[in-house]
Design a protein around this motif. Structure first.
Motif, PDB file in Angstrom:
ATOM      1  N   ILE A 149       1.197  -6.590  -5.993  1.00  0.00           N
ATOM      2  CA  ILE A 149       1.939  -7.881  -5.673  1.00  0.00           C
ATOM      3  C   ILE A 149       1.903  -8.137  -4.213  1.00  0.00           C
ATOM      4  O   ILE A 149       2.486  -7.454  -3.527  1.00  0.00           O
ATOM      5  N   ASP A 150       1.193  -9.455  -4.032  1.00  0.00           N
ATOM      6  CA  ASP A 150       1.198  -9.049  -2.032  1.00  0.00           C
ATOM      7  C   ASP A 150       2.569  -9.652  -1.622  1.00  0.00           C
ATOM      8  O   ASP A 150       3.411 -10.452  -2.196  1.00  0.00           O
ATOM      9  N   VAL A 151       2.876  -9.528  -0.728  1.00  0.00           N
ATOM     10  CA  VAL A 151       4.169  -8.949  -0.152  1.00  0.00           C
ATOM     11  C   VAL A 151       3.564  -9.933   1.598  1.00  0.00           C
ATOM     12  O   VAL A 151       2.530  -9.625   2.021  1.00  0.00           O
ATOM     13  N   THR A 152       4.146 -11.022   1.698  1.00  0.00           N
ATOM     14  CA  THR A 152       5.058 -11.658   2.996  1.00  0.00           C
ATOM     15  C   THR A 152       6.277 -11.000   3.473  1.00  0.00           C
ATOM     16  O   THR A 152       7.254 -10.892   3.025  1.00  0.00           O
ATOM     17  N   LEU A 153       6.134 -10.712   4.837  1.00  0.00           N
ATOM     18  CA  LEU A 153       6.970  -9.568   5.122  1.00  0.00           C
ATOM     19  C   LEU A 153       7.936  -9.713   6.826  1.00  0.00           C
ATOM     20  O   LEU A 153       7.292 -10.657   7.233  1.00  0.00           O
ATOM     21  N   GLY A 154       8.819 -10.430   6.132  1.00  0.00           N
ATOM     22  CA  GLY A 154       9.726 -11.332   7.255  1.00  0.00           C
ATOM     23  C   GLY A 154      10.140 -10.393   8.541  1.00  0.00           C
ATOM     24  O   GLY A 154      10.800  -8.998   8.073  1.00  0.00           O
ATOM     25  N   ILE A 155      10.278 -10.994  10.083  1.00  0.00           N
ATOM     26  CA  ILE A 155      11.428 -10.072  10.748  1.00  0.00           C
ATOM     27  C   ILE A 155      11.697 -10.759  11.187  1.00  0.00           C
ATOM     28  O   ILE A 155      11.963 -11.941  11.684  1.00  0.00           O
ATOM     29  N   PRO A 156      13.629 -10.192  10.694  1.00  0.00           N
ATOM     30  CA  PRO A 156      14.692 -11.077  10.323  1.00  0.00           C
ATOM     31  C   PRO A 156      14.970 -11.297  12.109  1.00  0.00           C
ATOM     32  O   PRO A 156      14.122 -10.986  13.407  1.00  0.00           O
ATOM     33  N   ASN A 157      15.389 -12.203  11.913  1.00  0.00           N
ATOM     34  CA  ASN A 157      15.798 -13.302  13.504  1.00  0.00           C
ATOM     35  C   ASN A 157      16.673 -12.361  14.516  1.00  0.00           C
ATOM     36  O   ASN A 157      16.286 -12.612  15.722  1.00  0.00           O
ATOM     37  N   LEU A 199       7.975  -1.816  -4.089  1.00  0.00           N
ATOM     38  CA  LEU A 199       7.037  -2.696  -4.557  1.00  0.00           C
ATOM     39  C   LEU A 199       5.375  -1.444  -4.732  1.00  0.00           C
ATOM     40  O   LEU A 199       3.898  -2.255  -4.308  1.00  0.00           O
ATOM     41  N   ARG A 200       5.362  -0.748  -4.204  1.00  0.00           N
ATOM     42  CA  ARG A 200       4.493   0.704  -3.732  1.00  0.00           C
ATOM     43  C   ARG A 200       3.264   0.874  -5.085  1.00  0.00           C
ATOM     44  O   ARG A 200       3.860   0.544  -6.703  1.00  0.00           O
ATOM     45  N   GLY A 201       2.053  -0.214  -5.562  1.00  0.00           N
ATOM     46  CA  GLY A 201       1.361   0.192  -6.517  1.00  0.00           C
ATOM     47  C   GLY A 201       1.780  -1.026  -7.283  1.00  0.00           C
ATOM     48  O   GLY A 201       1.173  -1.169  -8.447  1.00  0.00           O
ATOM     49  N   SER A 202       2.255  -2.216  -7.029  1.00  0.00           N
ATOM     50  CA  SER A 202       2.853  -3.030  -8.214  1.00  0.00           C
ATOM     51  C   SER A 202       1.856  -4.016  -8.471  1.00  0.00           C
ATOM     52  O   SER A 202       1.003  -5.145  -9.094  1.00  0.00           O
ATOM     53  N   PHE A 234      12.166 -11.908   3.113  1.00  0.00           N
ATOM     54  CA  PHE A 234      13.055 -11.595   4.470  1.00  0.00           C
ATOM     55  C   PHE A 234      12.691 -10.841   5.161  1.00  0.00           C
ATOM     56  O   PHE A 234      13.284 -11.191   6.425  1.00  0.00           O
ATOM     57  N   ASN A 235      12.926  -9.472   5.198  1.00  0.00           N
ATOM     58  CA  ASN A 235      12.835  -8.319   6.082  1.00  0.00           C
ATOM     59  C   ASN A 235      12.638  -7.044   5.187  1.00  0.00           C
ATOM     60  O   ASN A 235      12.298  -6.817   4.315  1.00  0.00           O
ATOM     61  N   PRO A 236      12.132  -6.124   5.888  1.00  0.00           N
ATOM     62  CA  PRO A 236      11.603  -5.069   5.556  1.00  0.00           C
ATOM     63  C   PRO A 236      12.450  -4.261   4.932  1.00  0.00           C
ATOM     64  O   PRO A 236      12.928  -2.734   5.418  1.00  0.00           O
ATOM     65  N   ASN A 237      12.742  -4.324   3.621  1.00  0.00           N
ATOM     66  CA  ASN A 237      14.067  -3.229   2.786  1.00  0.00           C
ATOM     67  C   ASN A 237      13.591  -2.691   2.522  1.00  0.00           C
ATOM     68  O   ASN A 237      12.667  -2.462   2.139  1.00  0.00           O
ATOM     69  N   PRO A 238      13.578  -1.071   2.624  1.00  0.00           N
ATOM     70  CA  PRO A 238      13.056   0.137   1.886  1.00  0.00           C
ATOM     71  C   PRO A 238      13.495   0.625   0.578  1.00  0.00           C
ATOM     72  O   PRO A 238      11.928   0.484   0.188  1.00  0.00           O
ATOM     73  N   ALA A 239      14.142  -0.125   0.543  1.00  0.00           N
ATOM     74  CA  ALA A 239      14.324  -0.294  -1.050  1.00  0.00           C
ATOM     75  C   ALA A 239      13.284  -0.890  -1.835  1.00  0.00           C
ATOM     76  O   ALA A 239      11.947  -0.732  -3.152  1.00  0.00           O
ATOM     77  N   ALA A 240      12.982  -2.130  -1.582  1.00  0.00           N
ATOM     78  CA  ALA A 240      12.119  -3.404  -2.196  1.00  0.00           C
ATOM     79  C   ALA A 240      10.336  -2.385  -1.833  1.00  0.00           C
ATOM     80  O   ALA A 240       9.637  -2.986  -2.502  1.00  0.00           O
ATOM     81  N   LEU A 241      10.181  -2.263  -0.472  1.00  0.00           N
ATOM     82  CA  LEU A 241       9.490  -1.825  -0.452  1.00  0.00           C
ATOM     83  C   LEU A 241       8.775  -0.600  -1.153  1.00  0.00           C
ATOM     84  O   LEU A 241       7.649  -0.558  -1.778  1.00  0.00           O
ATOM     85  N   HIS A 242       9.692  -0.004  -0.900  1.00  0.00           N
ATOM     86  CA  HIS A 242       9.311   1.520  -2.101  1.00  0.00           C
ATOM     87  C   HIS A 242       8.896   0.719  -3.063  1.00  0.00           C
ATOM     88  O   HIS A 242       8.029   1.482  -4.828  1.00  0.00           O
ATOM     89  N   ALA A 290       7.660   1.902  11.412  1.00  0.00           N
ATOM     90  CA  ALA A 290       8.622   2.483  11.036  1.00  0.00           C
ATOM     91  C   ALA A 290       8.673   1.924   9.551  1.00  0.00           C
ATOM     92  O   ALA A 290       9.477   2.071   8.056  1.00  0.00           O
ATOM     93  N   ASN A 291       8.353   0.251   9.147  1.00  0.00           N
ATOM     94  CA  ASN A 291       7.941  -0.556   8.201  1.00  0.00           C
ATOM     95  C   ASN A 291       6.993  -1.219   7.440  1.00  0.00           C
ATOM     96  O   ASN A 291       7.203  -1.608   6.497  1.00  0.00           O
ATOM     97  N   VAL A 292       5.628  -1.373   8.085  1.00  0.00           N
ATOM     98  CA  VAL A 292       4.183  -1.136   7.508  1.00  0.00           C
ATOM     99  C   VAL A 292       3.747  -0.368   7.673  1.00  0.00           C
ATOM    100  O   VAL A 292       3.240  -0.095   5.960  1.00  0.00           O
ATOM    101  N   GLU A 293       3.574   0.534   8.086  1.00  0.00           N
ATOM    102  CA  GLU A 293       2.381   1.786   8.222  1.00  0.00           C
ATOM    103  C   GLU A 293       2.519   2.382   7.161  1.00  0.00           C
ATOM    104  O   GLU A 293       1.924   2.693   6.697  1.00  0.00           O
ATOM    105  N   PRO A 294       3.855   2.906   6.915  1.00  0.00           N
ATOM    106  CA  PRO A 294       3.903   3.647   5.512  1.00  0.00           C
ATOM    107  C   PRO A 294       3.533   3.441   4.226  1.00  0.00           C
ATOM    108  O   PRO A 294       3.364   3.924   3.231  1.00  0.00           O
ATOM    109  N   TYR A 295       3.318   2.121   4.409  1.00  0.00           N
ATOM    110  CA  TYR A 295       2.837   1.730   3.630  1.00  0.00           C
ATOM    111  C   TYR A 295       1.394   0.629   2.498  1.00  0.00           C
ATOM    112  O   TYR A 295       1.191   0.154   2.225  1.00  0.00           O
TER     113      TYR A 295
END
Length: 340
Positions: free
Chosen positions: A77-85, A72-75, A62-70, A104-109
């Protein structure tokens, strides 16, 4: 030959154990929403391992949580990413703001994660934030075009409250206050081959009107048509709701746009006899089966519909009045009931 016999026996035993504990591989068409509104949830690395253990190939954040994105690297698992309201108004202000958000939230991954969708806002149409959705979608699409990331689809998420009517399904139409913005959004989605995301909850309709909406219709267990809409027969409320959205989309000029069911589920507790582990398990198992059959809906037979179960965990910090027991798993990562 004796070695081969023992290998075959061991594989047979492992398969039996595998099936007995419910580790059935999920279809690539089914994902699970990873909500984080809890103070007792496991670490993101453990959560990603849980997805992999149960063969769940898609995740909605639901949001670009850095811990979750980190995690998910190499997992794979396909990701649907939300931009918070709460970020929409700021991001709608300029292309630069969206560029910064993406950097900040997509390009590094991008080298390690497959992003399927970026959802601009969750259930904000109709409402005061609706005006910001399309500008952010356009700015985001500019970034994606510039970087040749065509596989990432930009979309937004609607709830059933966007519909003025849904019964019978052919009467589906957006509320007047949503119609103009939806016409523009659907034109945007159509031009790019992107889907609209919709949250579909037969549970909500059933629990609010059990006298008129029968449990078997809500849970995919009816054995004969419950609703007849002209030539189309409806055995379950899920299909009827999706087709009401399709009808509304057609009326708003988006007849060629597909849908992703970004949430559906059933709570296992919190509302008396309407919410038991048995009912929740029945709904989610039947929902998974229904989606993976790839039969589409009566209005769009054979249509591809990707879908997400809500949610991975029971979260203890939901807003007041919201069901807190939609999770497939307890925070200790034990299943509430078997699905996968």
């Amino acid at each position: 030959m004796e070695v081969l016999h023992w290998i075959a026996l061991i594989l047979s035993i492992l398969a039996t154990i595998h099936n007995h504990i419910g580790l059935v591989e999920a279809s690539t068409d089914i994902g699970v929403c990873y909500g984080m509104l809890g103070d007792d949830l496991p670490a993101a690395t453990e959560v990603v391992n849980l997805y992999k253990k149960y063969g769940i190939g898609k995740i909605r954040l639901f949001n670009p949580n850095p811990a979750a994105l980190h995690a998910l690297r190499g997992s794979n698992i396909d990701v649907t990413l939300g931009i918070p309201n709460e970020d929409l108004a700021n991001l709608a202000g300029s292309q630069g703001a969206v560029n910064t958000w993406f950097a900040a939230n997509v390009e590094p991954y991008l080298n390690d994660i497959v992003f399927n969708h970026i959802a601009v806002g969750n259930e904000v149409i109709p409402g005061s934030l609706a005006v910001h959705v399309l500008p952010v979608m356009k700015y985001l699409q500019n970034v994606i075009n510039d970087k040749n990331l065509d596989s990432i689809k930009v979309t937004t998420v609607l709830s059933g409250t966007a519909l003025a009517s849904s019964y019978p399904p052919s009467n589906g139409a957006f509320k007047p206050e949503a119609s103009n913005v939806m016409s523009a959004i659907l034109a945007f989605l159509s031009a790019r081959g992107s889907p609209l995301m919709i949250n579909v909850y037969p549970y909500s309709a059933y629990s609010s009107d059990p006298a008129n909406i029968h449990l078997d219709y809500a849970q995919f267990t009816a054995t004969s048509p419950v609703v007849q809409d002209r030539a189309l027969s409806y055995y379950n409320l899920f299909d009827a709701t999706v087709d009401a959205f399709f009808a509304a989309m057609e009326k708003a000029g988006g007849g060629g746009v597909g849908v992703v069911v970004s949430e559906s589920g059933w709570p296992s507790d919190g509302n008396g006899d309407f919410t038991t582990p048995e009912l929740a398990g029945t709904y989610n198992r039947n929902f998974l089966k229904h989606i993976t059959l790839k039969a589409g809906t009566p209005k769009r037979p054979g249509a591809y519909i990707e879908a997400y179960i809500f949610a991975m965990f029971n979260e203890n910090q939901k807003p007041s009045g919201v069901e807190r027991h939609f999770g497939l798993f307890y925070p200790n990562m034990q299943p509430v009931y078997p699905v996968f």
